[in-house]
Design a protein around this motif. Sequence first.
Motif, PDB file in Angstrom:
ATOM      1  N   LEU A 103       0.838  -1.206   0.000  1.00 13.43           N
ATOM      2  CA  LEU A 103       0.000   0.000   0.000  1.00 13.43           C
ATOM      3  C   LEU A 103       0.872   1.256   0.000  1.00 13.43           C
ATOM      4  CD1 LEU A 103      -2.798  -0.866   2.588  1.00 13.43           C
ATOM      5  CD2 LEU A 103      -2.909  -1.004   0.109  1.00 13.43           C
ATOM      6  N   PHE A 104       0.376   2.317  -0.627  1.00 18.12           N
ATOM      7  CA  PHE A 104       1.113   3.576  -0.609  1.00 18.12           C
ATOM      8  C   PHE A 104       0.990   4.162   0.799  1.00 18.12           C
ATOM      9  CE2 PHE A 104      -0.818   3.570  -5.044  1.00 18.12           C
ATOM     10  CZ  PHE A 104       0.249   2.871  -5.577  1.00 18.12           C
ATOM     11  N   PRO A 105       2.100   4.370   1.504  1.00 18.10           N
ATOM     12  CA  PRO A 105       2.015   4.789   2.908  1.00 18.10           C
ATOM     13  C   PRO A 105       1.449   6.186   3.097  1.00 18.10           C
ATOM     14  CG  PRO A 105       4.236   4.057   2.329  1.00 18.10           C
ATOM     15  CD  PRO A 105       3.486   4.188   1.061  1.00 18.10           C
ATOM     16  N   ASN A 106       1.487   7.007   2.039  1.00 12.71           N
ATOM     17  CA  ASN A 106       1.026   8.390   2.178  1.00 12.71           C
ATOM     18  C   ASN A 106      -0.464   8.549   1.888  1.00 12.71           C
ATOM     19  OD1 ASN A 106       1.815   7.632  -0.445  1.00 12.71           O
ATOM     20  ND2 ASN A 106       1.837   9.738  -1.133  1.00 12.71           N
ATOM     21  N   MET A 107      -1.167   7.441   1.666  1.00 14.55           N
ATOM     22  CA  MET A 107      -2.602   7.525   1.399  1.00 14.55           C
ATOM     23  C   MET A 107      -3.352   6.633   2.389  1.00 14.55           C
ATOM     24  SD  MET A 107      -2.620   7.071  -2.713  1.00 14.55           S
ATOM     25  CE  MET A 107      -1.287   7.751  -3.689  1.00 14.55           C
ATOM     26  N   TYR A 140       6.562   0.961  -5.436  1.00 13.92           N
ATOM     27  CA  TYR A 140       5.365   1.801  -5.342  1.00 13.92           C
ATOM     28  C   TYR A 140       5.002   2.393  -6.703  1.00 13.92           C
ATOM     29  CZ  TYR A 140       5.893   1.709  -0.243  1.00 13.92           C
ATOM     30  OH  TYR A 140       5.988   1.313   1.063  1.00 13.92           O
ATOM     31  N   ILE A 170       3.598  -0.304  -8.971  1.00 12.42           N
ATOM     32  CA  ILE A 170       2.215  -0.655  -8.618  1.00 12.42           C
ATOM     33  C   ILE A 170       1.270   0.446  -9.107  1.00 12.42           C
ATOM     34  CG2 ILE A 170       0.604  -1.018  -6.698  1.00 12.42           C
ATOM     35  CD1 ILE A 170       2.870  -2.425  -5.212  1.00 12.42           C
ATOM     36  N   ASP A 230       2.982  10.800  -7.244  1.00 12.73           N
ATOM     37  CA  ASP A 230       2.026  10.367  -6.215  1.00 12.73           C
ATOM     38  C   ASP A 230       2.678   9.525  -5.122  1.00 12.73           C
ATOM     39  OD1 ASP A 230       0.036  11.574  -7.644  1.00 12.73           O
ATOM     40  OD2 ASP A 230      -0.699   9.748  -8.586  1.00 12.73           O
ATOM     41  N   THR A 231       3.726   8.812  -5.470  1.00 11.82           N
ATOM     42  CA  THR A 231       4.318   7.890  -4.488  1.00 11.82           C
ATOM     43  C   THR A 231       5.715   8.345  -4.072  1.00 11.82           C
ATOM     44  OG1 THR A 231       5.191   6.424  -6.217  1.00 11.82           O
ATOM     45  CG2 THR A 231       2.982   5.963  -5.413  1.00 11.82           C
ATOM     46  N   LYS A 277       6.246  12.205  -3.114  1.00 11.12           N
ATOM     47  CA  LYS A 277       5.536  12.615  -1.896  1.00 11.12           C
ATOM     48  C   LYS A 277       6.124  11.934  -0.657  1.00 11.12           C
ATOM     49  CE  LYS A 277       1.199  14.191  -3.806  1.00 11.12           C
ATOM     50  NZ  LYS A 277      -0.227  13.937  -3.997  1.00 11.12           N
ATOM     51  N   LEU A 278       6.550  10.684  -0.825  1.00 13.74           N
ATOM     52  CA  LEU A 278       7.120   9.967   0.313  1.00 13.74           C
ATOM     53  C   LEU A 278       8.513  10.487   0.666  1.00 13.74           C
ATOM     54  CD1 LEU A 278       5.947   6.364  -0.615  1.00 13.74           C
ATOM     55  CD2 LEU A 278       5.259   7.649   1.395  1.00 13.74           C
ATOM     56  N   PRO A 326       3.487  13.532   8.565  1.00 12.81           N
ATOM     57  CA  PRO A 326       2.342  12.956   9.261  1.00 12.81           C
ATOM     58  C   PRO A 326       2.779  11.788  10.155  1.00 12.81           C
ATOM     59  CG  PRO A 326       1.963  13.088   6.892  1.00 12.81           C
ATOM     60  CD  PRO A 326       3.392  13.404   7.124  1.00 12.81           C
ATOM     61  N   ASN A 344       1.314   9.070  10.799  1.00 11.05           N
ATOM     62  CA  ASN A 344       0.994   7.721  10.320  1.00 11.05           C
ATOM     63  C   ASN A 344       1.957   7.207   9.268  1.00 11.05           C
ATOM     64  OD1 ASN A 344       0.078   9.296   8.117  1.00 11.05           O
ATOM     65  ND2 ASN A 344      -1.877   9.530   9.165  1.00 11.05           N
ATOM     66  N   LEU A 345       2.899   8.012   8.823  1.00 15.56           N
ATOM     67  CA  LEU A 345       3.826   7.547   7.769  1.00 15.56           C
ATOM     68  C   LEU A 345       4.929   6.695   8.352  1.00 15.56           C
ATOM     69  CD1 LEU A 345       4.430  10.322   5.136  1.00 15.56           C
ATOM     70  CD2 LEU A 345       3.231   8.200   4.878  1.00 15.56           C
TER      71      LEU A 345
END
Lengths: 355, 254
Positions: free
Chosen positions: A88-92, B151, B154, B168-169, B172-173, B251, B253-254
Amino acid sequence: MNMIDINIKKKLGSFDISMVFKLHSLKCVIFGASGSGKSSLLKMIAGFYNPDRGFIKINRREFFSSNNKTALSIQARNVGYLPQEYTLFPNMSVEENIRYGLKKKGLKDTLGVKDIAKRFGIFHCLDKYPGEISGGQRQRAALARALVVKPDIMLLDEPFSALDRPIREELRELVADVASSFSIPVLFVTHDLEEAFVFGDEIVIVKDGLVMEFGDKSKIFNTPSFVETAKLLDFANIWRIKKAKRGFVELANGIKLNIEGLTDEAKFCCIKPENIMILRKDTDISDKENKIDVKIERINFRGRYVNLVTSTKNNTAVSINIPEHILSKMSLSVGSYITVSLKKESIIFCKEFAV
Amino acid sequence: MKLTKISLVFALLLCAFILSVILYGFFKVNPRYVLELFSDKEFLSSVVFGLKTSVTATLLSAVFGIPTGFFLARSDTFISKGLDSFFDIPLIIPPLVVGALLLTFFNAPFVKTFYSFIFTTAGAIIAQFFVAFPFSVKASKNAFELISPVYERIAMTLGASNFSSFYDTTFKLAFNGILSGLVLTWLRSLGEFGATLMVGGGISYKTANIPINIYLKMTEGNFNKGLAASVFVVLFSFIAVVAIKSFFKKPKNL
């Protein structure tokens, strides 16, 4: 009809991949040891890189063909890909992850993201981020994300190897259910023999970048054609044939066996450890076939069964698997002498693989 | 556990050293001089010049440094390894030497006929860019290296274009890591002295940035004003870094 038709050659550094096989079932397994080229095959089907030569056809659609100079982009192949890690993309959030493909492909949510999430048991996780949920939930969500865009094939690269056994089993069932309910062919890569046996209807056995055998799972599991496959499929007792006559073989280790179904090309005699029967001394064993006396050298507890490492008088190792309760029932211990029987129908014959 | 405690002692000693230097400056400074800075036109001009040149140099570093960092992170060839070491050169050469080399280069006929960089804002920006861009390259490379290319792949299987799958992946990460590099680049540019002085000439109201202004104040004997400007720079940099980091907070949660 589903059809996976592969004929590829690829050089990856010093490692050569040459694979040819055709599969027709919804649930197919690519089985082989780590580093055998299984994952590379999946990556070539997904289009992460292309073979040097050959073709890849999925449901008669040509993904790649060196002859026709076809090489569809990753996006055009419409495959669902699920690796072991980094799913899964961790930023979403989980929901953003699942909806990602719909957004990018401009598709309508025909399957219903919420319904799929409920079915996959992740409805309560939709607002959470991948870092906040368990590994099993992450893989469920990744599976849902791949499914909602209705792929032509699902490519699963050892997706559950890092999970605990009960969760692994649950997810395997979920994948099987997805394949049947949505009629999406699944190509499942694994190095786990049990997983390979439980999941697939058809199997491809891969070793050192080559396809050893492919086709019906039960047939290959029970009667592999090649000794290399037999080794991968846990035929721990593999003995070279020295002499063969009608209904009889003499092995290189001196063991003589009555057999049936020997072919001219056969070079080895193979028997699975669980197919060797220990004979009780207090019963009449005169009618039992292929009796061998062995000494127990080591006892390995494997959880669901016990593996006895034994040896004959001339030091030929014979591996035997028995249920644990038999051990105490027959008072077996290291150093004990026992008589075992090798049933004719359990003995299979294999040839050597030649490229 | 014992090792952690021992290493804590070293960390505290380091902290005490830095704090004692800074706090002693704060202790010695006369607040009146700090307030006077806001009416010191020469100083304000150097602040504006410093901000203008450092921000431009940082933007240039982002434009060149982020793609370079991505290449270095994803490529495992002889060229990428060579380039990785090559981009350490601006960090190794003393800024004054960089200034001397740039001055020589800008004086070359084939450059001079194209544009006269010497004693200009453009020259100062290039000098700061030369000295500071490796921070962007290194930070971007390290940030991209931590993100698996899976990522992106995918995302592509889900229909994302090549650029969109990257943005997007991976981007941003990696963004927080890249941002840290850009903040370092900016601070390095803002505090750049040697190369900027050589190329820009350190002309008041024209090509003097904050460190040059402080240097000029000190050499003119205005020690108190110089110290006040130094204290101001420390406070300003600290507040700016805290503000940037809080704005782009990672964030949880990352």
